[in-house]
Scaffold this motif. Structure first.
Motif, mmCIF file in Angstrom:
data_model
loop_
_atom_site.group_PDB
_atom_site.id
_atom_site.type_symbol
_atom_site.label_atom_id
_atom_site.label_comp_id
_atom_site.label_asym_id
_atom_site.label_seq_id
_atom_site.Cartn_x
_atom_site.Cartn_y
_atom_site.Cartn_z
ATOM 1 N N ASP A 105 6.370 16.015 -26.063
ATOM 2 C CA ASP A 105 5.883 15.823 -24.699
ATOM 3 C C ASP A 105 6.941 15.972 -23.629
ATOM 4 O OD1 ASP A 105 3.374 15.434 -25.675
ATOM 5 O OD2 ASP A 105 3.402 13.248 -25.492
ATOM 6 N N ARG A 106 8.190 16.183 -24.042
ATOM 7 C CA ARG A 106 9.247 16.325 -23.035
ATOM 8 C C ARG A 106 10.220 17.400 -23.493
ATOM 9 N NH1 ARG A 106 12.041 10.865 -21.151
ATOM 10 N NH2 ARG A 106 9.941 10.439 -20.408
ATOM 11 N N CYS A 107 9.736 18.629 -23.527
ATOM 12 C CA CYS A 107 10.594 19.762 -23.884
ATOM 13 C C CYS A 107 11.002 20.469 -22.600
ATOM 14 C CB CYS A 107 9.861 20.726 -24.823
ATOM 15 S SG CYS A 107 10.910 22.096 -25.377
ATOM 16 N N TYR A 108 12.270 20.347 -22.235
ATOM 17 C CA TYR A 108 12.793 20.931 -21.010
ATOM 18 C C TYR A 108 13.431 22.294 -21.294
ATOM 19 C CZ TYR A 108 12.551 16.172 -19.048
ATOM 20 O OH TYR A 108 12.139 14.934 -18.613
ATOM 21 N N VAL A 109 13.393 23.171 -20.303
ATOM 22 C CA VAL A 109 14.096 24.443 -20.400
ATOM 23 C C VAL A 109 15.366 24.368 -19.557
ATOM 24 C CG1 VAL A 109 12.036 25.786 -20.890
ATOM 25 C CG2 VAL A 109 12.744 25.482 -18.507
ATOM 26 N N THR A 110 16.347 25.174 -19.911
ATOM 27 C CA THR A 110 17.630 25.152 -19.216
ATOM 28 C C THR A 110 17.629 25.982 -17.941
ATOM 29 O OG1 THR A 110 18.457 27.063 -20.441
ATOM 30 C CG2 THR A 110 18.836 24.891 -21.417
ATOM 31 N N ASN A 111 16.701 26.952 -17.869
ATOM 32 C CA ASN A 111 16.685 27.938 -16.779
ATOM 33 C C ASN A 111 15.296 28.560 -16.824
ATOM 34 O OD1 ASN A 111 17.137 30.013 -14.940
ATOM 35 N ND2 ASN A 111 18.857 30.923 -16.053
ATOM 36 N N SER A 112 14.415 28.171 -15.903
ATOM 37 C CA SER A 112 12.990 28.469 -16.016
ATOM 38 C C SER A 112 12.649 29.885 -15.559
ATOM 39 C CB SER A 112 12.185 27.448 -15.209
ATOM 40 O OG SER A 112 10.807 27.680 -15.339
ATOM 41 N N ILE A 113 12.988 30.847 -16.414
ATOM 42 C CA ILE A 113 12.672 32.247 -16.139
ATOM 43 C C ILE A 113 12.750 33.011 -17.455
ATOM 44 C CG2 ILE A 113 15.060 32.764 -15.509
ATOM 45 C CD1 ILE A 113 13.949 34.716 -13.402
ATOM 46 N N CYS A 114 11.984 34.100 -17.562
ATOM 47 C CA CYS A 114 11.658 34.716 -18.854
ATOM 48 C C CYS A 114 12.866 35.110 -19.702
ATOM 49 C CB CYS A 114 10.797 35.946 -18.622
ATOM 50 S SG CYS A 114 9.304 35.660 -17.663
ATOM 51 N N GLY A 115 13.636 36.091 -19.250
ATOM 52 C CA GLY A 115 14.738 36.611 -20.042
ATOM 53 C C GLY A 115 15.794 35.567 -20.364
ATOM 54 N N PRO A 116 16.283 34.819 -19.373
ATOM 55 C CA PRO A 116 17.278 33.799 -19.670
ATOM 56 C C PRO A 116 16.814 32.770 -20.705
ATOM 57 C CG PRO A 116 17.332 34.297 -17.344
ATOM 58 C CD PRO A 116 16.160 35.062 -17.914
ATOM 59 N N SER A 117 15.551 32.396 -20.665
ATOM 60 C CA SER A 117 15.056 31.461 -21.677
ATOM 61 C C SER A 117 15.170 32.065 -23.069
ATOM 62 C CB SER A 117 13.602 31.094 -21.383
ATOM 63 O OG SER A 117 13.087 30.225 -22.371
ATOM 64 N N ARG A 118 14.843 33.338 -23.199
ATOM 65 C CA ARG A 118 14.951 34.009 -24.495
ATOM 66 C C ARG A 118 16.401 34.094 -24.976
ATOM 67 N NH1 ARG A 118 10.279 35.393 -22.399
ATOM 68 N NH2 ARG A 118 8.623 36.193 -23.753
ATOM 69 N N ALA A 119 17.313 34.327 -24.050
ATOM 70 C CA ALA A 119 18.727 34.395 -24.424
ATOM 71 C C ALA A 119 19.237 33.039 -24.900
ATOM 72 C CB ALA A 119 19.553 34.895 -23.239
ATOM 73 N N VAL A 120 18.776 31.963 -24.266
ATOM 74 C CA VAL A 120 19.145 30.623 -24.709
ATOM 75 C C VAL A 120 18.661 30.384 -26.131
ATOM 76 C CG1 VAL A 120 18.666 28.163 -24.336
ATOM 77 C CG2 VAL A 120 19.288 29.613 -22.400
ATOM 78 N N ILE A 121 17.447 30.826 -26.438
ATOM 79 C CA ILE A 121 16.899 30.626 -27.774
ATOM 80 C C ILE A 121 17.667 31.443 -28.811
ATOM 81 C CG2 ILE A 121 14.843 31.035 -29.206
ATOM 82 C CD1 ILE A 121 13.184 30.303 -26.695
ATOM 83 N N GLN A 122 18.056 32.645 -28.469
ATOM 84 C CA GLN A 122 18.818 33.465 -29.410
ATOM 85 C C GLN A 122 20.174 32.844 -29.747
ATOM 86 O OE1 GLN A 122 18.032 36.688 -30.919
ATOM 87 N NE2 GLN A 122 16.009 35.919 -30.350
ATOM 88 N N THR A 123 20.793 32.213 -28.759
ATOM 89 C CA THR A 123 22.196 31.799 -28.906
ATOM 90 C C THR A 123 22.420 30.308 -29.066
ATOM 91 O OG1 THR A 123 22.471 31.597 -26.505
ATOM 92 C CG2 THR A 123 22.945 33.757 -27.498
ATOM 93 N N GLY A 124 21.449 29.488 -28.615
ATOM 94 C CA GLY A 124 21.708 28.053 -28.597
ATOM 95 C C GLY A 124 22.747 27.667 -27.556
ATOM 96 N N LYS A 125 22.857 28.476 -26.479
ATOM 97 C CA LYS A 125 23.847 28.232 -25.435
ATOM 98 C C LYS A 125 23.217 28.414 -24.059
ATOM 99 C CE LYS A 125 27.647 30.051 -28.275
ATOM 100 N NZ LYS A 125 28.675 31.102 -28.401
ATOM 101 N N TYR A 126 23.726 27.661 -23.091
ATOM 102 C CA TYR A 126 23.283 27.798 -21.699
ATOM 103 C C TYR A 126 23.569 29.203 -21.168
ATOM 104 C CZ TYR A 126 22.000 22.959 -20.487
ATOM 105 O OH TYR A 126 21.364 21.749 -20.384
#
Length: 520
Positions: free
Chosen positions: A80-101
């Motif tokens: 119920d509290r999953c936050y994103v680091t940067n709320s926009i499409c491509g950057p979110s995907r890059a965070v998921i690929q790398t585990g980094k901001y």
């Protein structure tokens, strides 16, 4: 090293067992352990674009029913509290690929190009015996690396007849055109890989990534008239006047009132469609459009906004309906193929979205609707069915979670943490109690100011520092218990002085911890 997912228990006590029986059970348990070690969990990650909690009935049944997505929640855990680091499409995907901001993985805005040469979780999984595949939306500019198989949309990709990029016979990327509805094509390709292209003797990681429900919300033919006889409830903040916040809230360009285009509203355009598809499309929209255009001169401004809201939200929900069908097809196949019991299914989106809240569409802000994203996890035998969790988790944690599920060591330079303990109901005592956010894309679409901030779950501090080339020094502070819609900033209020000071201190601590520096 591959980790086992459970520990066998003895059904009979040592005291009442004969020696042969004890030996038989002991050898049976050893065999079970070896079988599990040789058969690590598969991972299916289903990912959408711009799907908010408000349009997923496991979170909020007010607007739509999503029975297949709800199956994941019913059989597993809803976060119920999953936050994103940067709320926009491509950057979110890059965070998921790398585990980094974003400031460390190098992909801050949608205008960037992801450096696939860097460390990513699919490369680590592949190096540890997993098959890896990604199908659907990639949106990172570069060719996917670390995947045994990729078949991805070109750029954003259209809703109909998408060109998709895959590896040709020589291993180089080739673009192939397809006919049909994109959500269904992505589903079919994902299932085809599961059924025909993977090695059944190896564990797999499949990323099934949909374009939907991204703008401009073009529904599948079978759902073009779905919801025609329904009035979608309006959010209570649809008529927000932005008076309780700093200038950034009113200077954006993402209102239902002014910024939805005629193409968004299906008054014009048949983007990427063939003649047969156009015929079905026009049969669904033409009469409704003509009625609206005929009556528009006699409608009040409020009535026009309400019409736009209904058209926009219904088309959005129609796209979600196709995603839910896709999820059902994948879940059904896993069950039919005997894979469900040893497959972790995770569902999420690249960020949240505004379905008229604050009068908006789109995302980008650190305000709750776009800051939070859905997250569901099903792991038979590990995650207790029907559970919920309110810890602060993030897309920053996804890469680490995938690695942990597979029993692969998590690199020390990744900035998130595995969600596996939380999914098991065992939240670590040192789990995060605050979270850092940073949005960079201004100048850019929708004119959302650059900003960063911190939340402790109860209070949120945001600093807006640049807008249209102008330097800002605007701050907002919200009490989410008393003001869950974030309508009235209490920054500078003496009653919140100690909270404001502690959040500012925590903001600086997190920026140091994550090596943010002077990144702007």
């Amino acid at each position: 090293m591959i980790a086992t997912s459970s520990t066998p228990s003895f059904a009979l006590s040592h005291e009442i067992m004969t020696k042969p029986a004890l030996l038989a059970v002991s050898f049976g348990c050893l065999a079970s352990l070896f079988a599990q070690a040789a058969d690590p969990p598969n991972i299916v990650f289903i990912f959408t674009d711009d799907h908010c909690e408000q349009a997923l009935s496991a979170y909020d049944p007010a607007r739509v029913t999503t029975p297949n997505l709800d199956r994941i929640a019913a059989d597993g855990m809803r976060f119920d509290r999953c936050y994103v680091t940067n709320s926009i499409c491509g950057p979110s995907r890059a965070v998921i690929q790398t585990g980094k901001y974003s400031h460390l993985n190098g992909f801050r805005t949608n205008r960037g190009r992801f450096n696939g040469d860097q460390q990513t979780f699919p490369k680590l999984l592949k190096a540890n015996g997993y098959q890896t595949a990604i199908v659907g939306k990639w949106h990172l500019g570069s060719t996917p690396q670390g995947y045994d198989y990729y078949d991805v949309l070109k750029g954003q990709g259209p809703y109909y007849n998408p060109p998709m990029i895959t590896a040709g016979d020589d291993g180089n990327p080739v673009t192939r055109r397809h006919t049909g509805y994109t959500t269904e094509i992505i589903t079919d390709k994902s299932l085809a890989w599961l059924k025909e292209k993977r090695d059944p003797n190896k564990p797999f990681m499949l990323m099934c990534q949909h374009k939907a429900p991204h703008r401009n919300w073009m529904p599948a033919p079978k759902y073009l008239n779905w919801l025609d006889d329904v009035t979608i409830p309006e959010p209570e903040t649809l008529w927000d006047d932005y008076s309780g916040r700093t200038q950034s809230a009113s200077r954006q360009a993402m209102t239902v009132k002014e910024h939805l285009t005629s193409n968004d509203l299906k008054l014009t355009g048949h983007s990427s469609m063939n003649p047969d598809q156009i015929k079905v499309w026009d049969a669904a929209y033409r009469a409704k459009n003509e009625a609206y255009l005929k009556n528009r001169e006699n409608m009040t401004e409020k009535e026009i906004i309400q019409w736009k809201y209904q058209r926009y939200v219904k088309d959005y929900l129609r796209c979600v309906k196709s995603v839910d069908d896709s999820v059902g097809a994948v879940l059904d196949y896993l069950e039919e193929a005997g894979l469900a019991d040893n497959t972790v299914v995770i569902y999420s989106s690249d960020q949240g979205w505004y379905l008229g809240e604050h009068g908006w569409f789109d995302k980008r802000w650190m305000y709750e609707e776009s800051f939070k994203t859905p997250l569901l996890m099903r792991w038979p035998g590990v995650v207790k069915p029907g559970t919920t969790n309110n810890d602060m988790v993030s897309n920053l944690d996804f890469a680490e979670t995938f690695l942990s599920i597979a029993g692969v060591e998590i690199p020390a330079d990744m900035q998130g943490r595995s969600l596996v303990p939380i999914a098991k109901g065992q939240t670590p005592s040192d789990w995060r109690q605050s979270f850092y956010y940073h949005y960079y894309e201004n100048p850019g679409a929708h004119n959302v100011a650059r900003h960063f901030g911190v939340t402790n779950g109860r209070h949120k501090l945001i600093h807006f520092y640049a807008l249209e080339g102008e330097s800002l020094d605007d701050w907002e502070l919200f009490d989410l218990d008393k003001d869950p819609n974030e309508l009235h900033s209490v920054y500078g209020d003496p009653a919140y002085a100690s909270i404001q000071s502690s959040l500012l201190e925590e903001l600086h601590r997190l920026q140091q911890e994550y090596a943010v520096g002077d990144d702007r």
